[in-house]
Every structure is written in structure tokens, then in C-alpha cells.
Write a protein that holds these residues in place. Structure first.
Motif, PDB file in Angstrom:
ATOM      1  N   PRO A  88     -27.733 -43.901 -10.597  1.00 23.85           N
ATOM      2  CA  PRO A  88     -27.423 -44.958 -11.557  1.00 23.85           C
ATOM      3  C   PRO A  88     -26.116 -45.666 -11.221  1.00 23.85           C
ATOM      4  CG  PRO A  88     -27.754 -42.852 -12.657  1.00 23.85           C
ATOM      5  CD  PRO A  88     -27.627 -42.582 -11.196  1.00 23.85           C
ATOM      6  N   PRO A  92     -22.764 -41.484 -12.544  1.00 20.79           N
ATOM      7  CA  PRO A  92     -22.251 -40.480 -13.478  1.00 20.79           C
ATOM      8  C   PRO A  92     -22.488 -39.063 -12.969  1.00 20.79           C
ATOM      9  CG  PRO A  92     -24.306 -41.399 -14.289  1.00 20.79           C
ATOM     10  CD  PRO A  92     -23.940 -42.185 -13.074  1.00 20.79           C
ATOM     11  N   LEU A  93     -21.431 -38.235 -13.054  1.00 22.18           N
ATOM     12  CA  LEU A  93     -21.549 -36.836 -12.643  1.00 22.18           C
ATOM     13  C   LEU A  93     -20.881 -35.984 -13.705  1.00 22.18           C
ATOM     14  CD1 LEU A  93     -20.411 -37.078  -8.902  1.00 22.18           C
ATOM     15  CD2 LEU A  93     -22.736 -36.839  -9.726  1.00 22.18           C
ATOM     16  N   PRO A  94     -21.375 -34.753 -13.937  1.00 18.84           N
ATOM     17  CA  PRO A  94     -20.676 -33.874 -14.872  1.00 18.84           C
ATOM     18  C   PRO A  94     -19.313 -33.511 -14.284  1.00 18.84           C
ATOM     19  CG  PRO A  94     -22.441 -32.702 -13.756  1.00 18.84           C
ATOM     20  CD  PRO A  94     -22.552 -34.135 -13.356  1.00 18.84           C
ATOM     21  N   GLU A  95     -18.331 -33.321 -15.146  1.00 23.12           N
ATOM     22  CA  GLU A  95     -16.973 -33.140 -14.656  1.00 23.12           C
ATOM     23  C   GLU A  95     -16.727 -31.738 -14.107  1.00 23.12           C
ATOM     24  OE1 GLU A  95     -14.212 -35.709 -15.285  1.00 23.12           O
ATOM     25  OE2 GLU A  95     -16.144 -36.697 -15.036  1.00 23.12           O
ATOM     26  N   ASP A  96     -17.249 -30.735 -14.815  1.00 21.21           N
ATOM     27  CA  ASP A  96     -16.798 -29.377 -14.516  1.00 21.21           C
ATOM     28  C   ASP A  96     -17.850 -28.519 -13.817  1.00 21.21           C
ATOM     29  OD1 ASP A  96     -18.186 -29.643 -16.806  1.00 21.21           O
ATOM     30  OD2 ASP A  96     -16.590 -28.993 -18.134  1.00 21.21           O
ATOM     31  N   MET A  97     -18.387 -29.062 -12.719  1.00 17.38           N
ATOM     32  CA  MET A  97     -19.282 -28.251 -11.891  1.00 17.38           C
ATOM     33  C   MET A  97     -18.836 -28.399 -10.456  1.00 17.38           C
ATOM     34  SD  MET A  97     -23.128 -28.977 -13.145  1.00 17.38           S
ATOM     35  CE  MET A  97     -24.011 -27.557 -12.561  1.00 17.38           C
ATOM     36  N   TYR A 102     -23.892 -28.176  -8.522  1.00 21.12           N
ATOM     37  CA  TYR A 102     -24.546 -29.337  -9.112  1.00 21.12           C
ATOM     38  C   TYR A 102     -25.805 -29.689  -8.338  1.00 21.12           C
ATOM     39  CZ  TYR A 102     -25.310 -34.227 -10.366  1.00 21.12           C
ATOM     40  OH  TYR A 102     -25.872 -35.413 -10.755  1.00 21.12           O
ATOM     41  N   GLU A 153     -27.586 -36.465  -3.949  1.00 19.89           N
ATOM     42  CA  GLU A 153     -28.465 -36.081  -5.050  1.00 19.89           C
ATOM     43  C   GLU A 153     -29.753 -36.916  -5.007  1.00 19.89           C
ATOM     44  OE1 GLU A 153     -30.154 -35.894  -8.861  1.00 19.89           O
ATOM     45  OE2 GLU A 153     -29.152 -37.712  -8.182  1.00 19.89           O
TER      46      GLU A 153
ATOM     47  N   LEU B  82     -20.865 -40.002 -20.745  1.00 20.92           N
ATOM     48  CA  LEU B  82     -20.642 -39.926 -19.304  1.00 20.92           C
ATOM     49  C   LEU B  82     -21.731 -40.642 -18.522  1.00 20.92           C
ATOM     50  CD1 LEU B  82     -19.544 -36.228 -18.698  1.00 20.92           C
ATOM     51  CD2 LEU B  82     -18.150 -38.270 -18.504  1.00 20.92           C
ATOM     52  N   THR B  84     -24.578 -39.151 -17.843  1.00 19.75           N
ATOM     53  CA  THR B  84     -25.379 -38.144 -17.132  1.00 19.75           C
ATOM     54  C   THR B  84     -26.743 -37.942 -17.783  1.00 19.75           C
ATOM     55  OG1 THR B  84     -24.110 -36.501 -18.344  1.00 19.75           O
ATOM     56  CG2 THR B  84     -23.550 -36.823 -16.049  1.00 19.75           C
ATOM     57  N   GLU B  86     -28.740 -40.253 -18.223  1.00 12.21           N
ATOM     58  CA  GLU B  86     -29.612 -41.093 -17.400  1.00 12.21           C
ATOM     59  C   GLU B  86     -30.075 -40.331 -16.155  1.00 12.21           C
ATOM     60  OE1 GLU B  86     -27.986 -44.948 -16.816  1.00 12.21           O
ATOM     61  OE2 GLU B  86     -29.565 -45.600 -15.472  1.00 12.21           O
TER      62      GLU B  86
END
Ligand SMILES: Nc1ncnc2c1ncn2[C@@H]1O[C@H](COP(=O)(O)OP(=O)(O)OP(=O)(O)O)[C@@H](O)[C@H]1O
Ligand SMILES: [Mg+2]
Lengths: 340, 252
Positions: A88, A92-97, A102, A153, B82, B84, B86
Motif C-alpha cells: 500500500p 505501513p508496517l507494525p512498529e514492534d516486530m 514480520y 513482503e 498505522l 496495517t 490494509e
């Protein structure tokens, strides 16, 4: 159950998406063959991201049909999600991995069997040059690395179709080169759609370009087709010293449609400003003729004693010019008063 | 449901690395420990006719008000903020799997925190023998916590599915929980509810009295109607959460 190999990668017809009052995408139709790399161009708010979200099955279209590898997105979104790798906008990525954690999780979600996931992960990390940072926390990565995690990814499950929304945004030239090579390495095996504002970027990687503006498709084709359609002329850059009236006179002999223009940013008409200290100046010669005039122009100018020629190049109009011309033309159409 | 355990596993790990969880845990144990010692002091002064477990569980709503929002506020609001959500929903997972897995992980943590209060009773048992420990109310109390927790956590997940702002989600889930636990209790005592045309409302409100359910469970009475109240409420709330997530996609 899955895709039929003969169907084109994307078939979009009459796609419309409106958000409460705003029509973000207005009757877009196009088709993308298997293995093509397509560039999606358009000014801010043109509807690129909206179109891409619909292609992935994330948001439903207001009307129109989209088929991905022959599968209609509207009714079989689950299957489409299996064959599309998507990155996208803003990645966007999760912060704490951690990076490998991930990618492992995403691989599981994408239904890669556990036994194949380990080797595949190593392969993708290697290809995206992420092996060194595989144990780092995502929230602490540099932008280039984050962006490459997003690309890793998207290609992780080896989907036949990849959609990336502005994969090179905010990268330095070196990273852009790496990402470009990465995308080019997918050529032939995967169908790729990328959107970008960086036009040379698109021109170098993409087979075909779609330009959209205000939700409408305003142009499509290979960069050279677009150049011909929107600029309709060939340009030569000449650097010479001597009398400019003489130049105009002798050129008129070969081709009456030849026009002399000063290079942009150096003022029009004021020849003195375009002049370098040693008396040479640069001008553009544009012609509407299809055939290559280069040889005859050089011969005429070389034979002319009053003109000293220093350089002569075939100047390619950049995609930027095409982009500006195409979006401007569509604005003119949209802004003209509607017949009632 | 192929992805349920993958997401559940992931969500549980994410909750375990989230500072909010530890804040919830510390607050919870501090508050419950405070109630527990206060209650024991009451016993020291004068004999009580009720067992410690009955009195202890009567405070259940106080930790529910802050613990449930802290455990669930992030689950959709944060992912939406965030972006995410999506990436998550463009993989072959269904919204139902995502909602159930997020609910499941928050519920597991909720139960784990309550289970830790078993330590208080163990300490009491070690030092006072079985003089105070009456297994009936104790088991009934924990059973009540487990069953009502389903609904409370589902409400938190629902609140989070409606917003992209974590604080708004927390306040919304607090408000809904407050309305359910305290508001309905208060409504039953109001005079309007006794009017003739309000009779069906009165019946419904009488059925949804969380404190009465607790008392029944503590007395060892497990009324299936009450269990069905929580189970159907949970299922309904989870369905609304799924719709909440999907409706947001429809309108963009
Ligand atoms: N969720 C939404 N709700 C309402 N309007 C939206 C929403 N998302 C996009 N739009 C509108 O739709 C139009 C197209 O937006 P979109 O994000 O597709 O543009 P874009 O081509 O990706 O632009 P950019 O190059 O800036 O990323 C814009 O006018 C935008 O305001
Ligand atoms: Mg965009």
C-alpha cells in the motif's frame, strides 16, 4: 479454482468509485497482459491509490468490473487476494516486530507451507538486500530498508501479480536504483503495476504507462507512443556559433516546418542570454516530419561557412513533458463548460 | 478458519510486548490487592456472614472498567491508524478470522490477569487454613468472570472497530461497559420503568442485571438463561464488530 493461464492479468472496464460526493475514479477501462510492467502516473488526488485498492479487492468499486487473471474481484475477492502481492501507499508496517518475524507471519497469512517458508524467507531477504537487518525492529529501520521490507513482503508468496503504490517514494538515488533493479528482475515472471511521481523512474522500468487525471484515464501506451501522440514532433538540440538569421534561412531549405526554439529557462528571443562566453549557443529545432532529418540538417549546416557547428543531438522529450501535456489536455476538456 | 491460530498467536505476542498490557496488569493487581486486604481487615474486626470470595468478586466491575479498554482499545484502532489493516485484509484472511482472533487474544489475557488473583486466595488459604475458603462462591465467582468476560471483551473489540483513534475507542468501550453494568442497574430502580407500556423494557432490563447474575453464580446457581444472555450478547457484539470493520471499508 485459481486463475486461468490465458486470461490477461488485469481487465478493468468502466470502473467507477465515489466517496460520499467525490468521484475518485470515473469510468476507467484498461487491460494488462501477463508479464507486463505497468506504470501508473497521475497528479496528486488523481485516483491512483483508489484504483489500486480496488484491484486488490480491499475496497469495493461503486460500479464497473475488474478481473484479475480472469477472476472477478467483486464476487471472488478471496481468490484474488491469493494471487496479488500488494504494497500500500506509505508502506505501513507494525512498529514492534523484527524483520524476519514480520515476514514469517506474513508468509503464514499468505498460506506458504511452513516447510517452504524458511528457505523462501532467506531467498527474499537476500534478494532485497535485507539479510543484514533481518533481526532489527521494524520501527527502527531506515526508510530505504522499510521500503524494501514492503517489497519483500509483496513478492514473498511469489504471486503472479504485484501491485505497489509508490514503491520508490522518499528514497535516495542509490536506493531507487536498487528498487528499480529489483522490479526489473521480476520482468517476465510477474505482472507488476507500480505508481510513481518519479517519471524517469517509470520510463526506465515500465513497458507501458497509464496516465490518469481526475479519475479518468487520459493516456496509455509505451513512453514513445505517448511522446508521439502528445508532443507530435521530433526535437534536435543544436549548439552552434554564427548568425542566427543565416541558420533559419538555410534550414528553411530542407524542411519548411522546422522551427527554432530557445531551450527552456534561457529566455525566448534573447539570443545573447543563451550564448556561452565563446559565442556558441544552444537551440532546439522541432519538426513535424516523421522521418529522421538529422543527416540532412548536419550536411546543410556543415556546408554553411557562416556557421560553426559544435554539437548535434536528437533530443528525447521526457515523459515529464508527456505527463504535463496529457494532464493539461484533460484539464482543458474537463474545465470547458458542459453542454446542456 | 485456516488463519485463526496464526493471527491469534501473533496478536497474543503483540499484546505481550505492548506496555499497555503491563499497565493494565499492574493497575489490576494493585487495585484488587487493595480490595482484598481491605476486605480481610473487615473480617479481622467483626465476623461476616458472607465468604471472602463473595465480597471480593462484588468489586469485579472496577477492574473491568479500565482493564477491558486497555486490553482491547488498540486492536483495530491502532491498525487502522498505522494502515496495517490494509496489508492484513489484502491477504487471504477473512474479517471474521481477524475479529475472532483479536477477540480471542484479548480474552486470553483477560482470563490470565484474573487467574493471577487466585494467588490472593492461595495466600489466604496458606495462612488461615480453610476457615475462610469456601469453594462454592470461589468457583462460582471465577465462572462468572469467565462467562461475563466474553461479553465485556467483545464490547471492547467492538468499540475499537468503530474508530481510528485509540483514545476514542477506549472511552467508547468504557462508556458501553458502564452503561451495561451500572446503567442498567440504575435504570431498574427508576420510576418510568414501572409504567404500563414499559413492561417489555422492564422485563429485558430485569434480565440484564449483571450484579444479580454475579450473586446467583456466587451462590452456586448457574442459570442457563444467564449463560445464554452472555453468549448471545457476545456473538451479537462480535457480529457487529465484523460489520463495523467492513462498513468502514465500504465508505472508505
Ligand atoms: N477514504 C476516502 N474518503 C473520501 N475521499 C477519498 C478517500 N480516499 C481518497 N479520496 C479522494 O479520492 C481522490 C483520489 O484519491 P487517491 O488517493 O486515489 O489519489 P492518488 O492518485 O493516489 O493521489 P496521490 O498521488 O496523492 O497519492 C482524492 O480526491 C481523495 O480526496
Ligand atoms: Mg496515492
Amino acid at each position: 479454482m485459481t486463475d486461468s493461464p490465458s486470461a490477461p492479468a488485469f481487465e478493468v472496464s468502466e470502473l467507477v468509485k465515489s466517496y460520499r460526493g467525490i468521484t475518485a475514479v470515473n469510468k476507467i477501462s484498461f487491460s494488462v497482459a501477463r508479464g507486463e510492467i505497468i506504470g501508473f502516473l497521475g497528479p496528486n488526488g488523481a485516483g491512483k491509490s483508489t484504483t489500486m485498492r480496488i484491484l486488490t479487492g480491499y475496497i469495493p468499486a461503486t460500479s464497473g468490473t475488474v478481473r484479475v487473471c480472469g477472476i472477478p474481484v467483486a464476487t471472488r475477492a478471496e481468490e484474488v487476494k491469493r494471487i496479488v502481492g500488494y504494497m500500500p501507499e506509505n508502506n505501513p508496517l507494525p512498529e514492534d516486530m523484527r524483520v524476519s518475524e514480520y515476514l514469517y507471519y506474513r508468509g503464514r497469512l499468505k498460506e506458504i507451507p511452513r516447510s517452504r517458508l524458511g528457505p523462501r524467507l532467506d531467498e527474499v531477504l537476500e534478494r532485497c538486500d535485507l539479510t543484514r537487518v533481518r533481526h532489527r525492529i521494524l520501527g527502527q529501520l531506515s526508510k530505504g530498508n522499510r521500503q524494501r521490507v514492503g517489497i519483500a513482503e509483496a513478492i514473498l508468496a511469489e504471486p503472479p501479480v504485484i501491485i505497489m503504490d509508490e514503491p520508490t517514494i522518499g528514497l535516495d538515488p542509490h536506493q531507487i536504483l536498487i528498487v528499480r533493479d529489483l522490479i526489473a528482475s521480476l520482468r517476465g515472471r510477474m505482472t507488476v503495476i507500480i505508481s510513481s511521481h518519479i517519471l524517469p523512474e517509470i520510463e526506465m522500468t515500465c513497458d507501458r504507462v497509464l496516465i490518469i487525471n481526475r479519475g479518468q484515464l487520459v493516456a496509455q501506451g509505451t513512453p514513445s507512443e505517448l511522446r508521439r501522440e502528445f508532443l507530435g514532433r521530433t526535437r534536435y538540440l543544436v549548439e552552434y556559433a554564427g548568425d542566427s538569421a543565416l541558420l533559419a534561412g538555410s534550414l528553411r531549405l530542407i524542411d519548411p516546418t522546422l522551427q527554432i526554439e530557445s531551450p527552456p529557462g534561457e529566455g525566448t528571443g534573447e539570443a545573447s542570454r543563451a550564448e556561452s562566453p565563446d559565442g556558441f549557443r544552444k537551440v532546439f529545432l522541432t519538426t513535424r516530419q516523421e522521418s529522421d532529418q538529422g543527416e540532412s540538417i548536419i550536411r546543410i549546416l556543415a556546408a554553411q561557412p557562416g556557421i560553426r557547428l559544435r554539437s548535434f543531438t536528437h533530443s528525447h522529450a521526457s515523459l515529464e513533458d508527456v505527463f504535463l501535456a496529457a494532464t493539461k489536455r484533460s484539464w482543458d476538456i474537463v474545465d470547458s463548460p458542459l453542454p446542456r | 478458519m485456516r488463519h485463526y491460530f496464526t493471527i491469534l498467536n501473533h496478536e497474543t505476542r503483540m499484546l505481550l510486548v505492548n506496555p499497555g498490557t503491563y499497565i493494565a496488569a499492574v493497575l489490576f493487581l494493585a487495585v484488587m490487592g487493595f480490595f482484598f486486604t481491605g476486605m480481610l481487615e473487615g473480617y479481622g474486626g467483626a465476623g461476616q456472614e458472607q465468604s471472602p470470595a463473595t465480597i471480593f468478586f462484588r468489586f469485579f466491575f472496577i477492574p473491568v472498567f479500565f482493564m477491558v479498554p486497555l486490553l482491547t482499545m488498540k486492536c483495530f484502532a491502532e491498525e487502522r491508524r498505522l494502515g496495517t489493516l490494509e496489508t492484513l485484509l489484502t491477504t487471504p484472511v477473512t474479517t471474521t478470522e481477524v475479529v475472532l482472533a483479536k477477540f480471542g487474544s484479548a480474552y486470553i489475557l483477560y482470563l490470565a490477569l484474573w487467574a493471577s488473583t487466585g494467588g490472593f486466595f492461595y495466600v489466604l488459604y496458606r495462612f488461615a487454613g480453610d476457615r475462610f475458603i469456601d469453594p462454592g462462591p470461589l468457583v462460582g465467582g471465577y465462572l462468572f468472570i469467565a462467562i461475563s468476560g466474553l461479553l465485556f471483551v467483545a464490547i471492547g473489540v467492538f468499540a475499537s472497530s468503530l474508530s481510528r483513534n485509540v483514545a476514542v475507542a477506549a472511552i467508547l468501550s468504557f462508556t458501553l461497559l458502564f452503561g451495561l453494568i451500572v446503567g442498567l442497574n440504575f435504570l431498574e430502580t427508576m420510576a418510568v420503568i414501572d409504567l404500563e407500556f414499559m413492561r417489555p423494557v422492564k422485563a429485558a432490563v430485569g434480565y440484564a442485571q449483571v450484579f444479580e447474575h454475579l450473586d446467583d453464580f456466587s451462590r452456586g446457581v448457574v442459570d442457563t438463561r444467564q449463560v445464554i444472555f452472555y453468549l448471545s450478547g457476545t456473538i451479537l457484539t462480535l457480529i457487529f464488530s465484523i460489520l463495523g470493520v467492513e462498513a468502514k471499508l465500504l465508505q472508505g
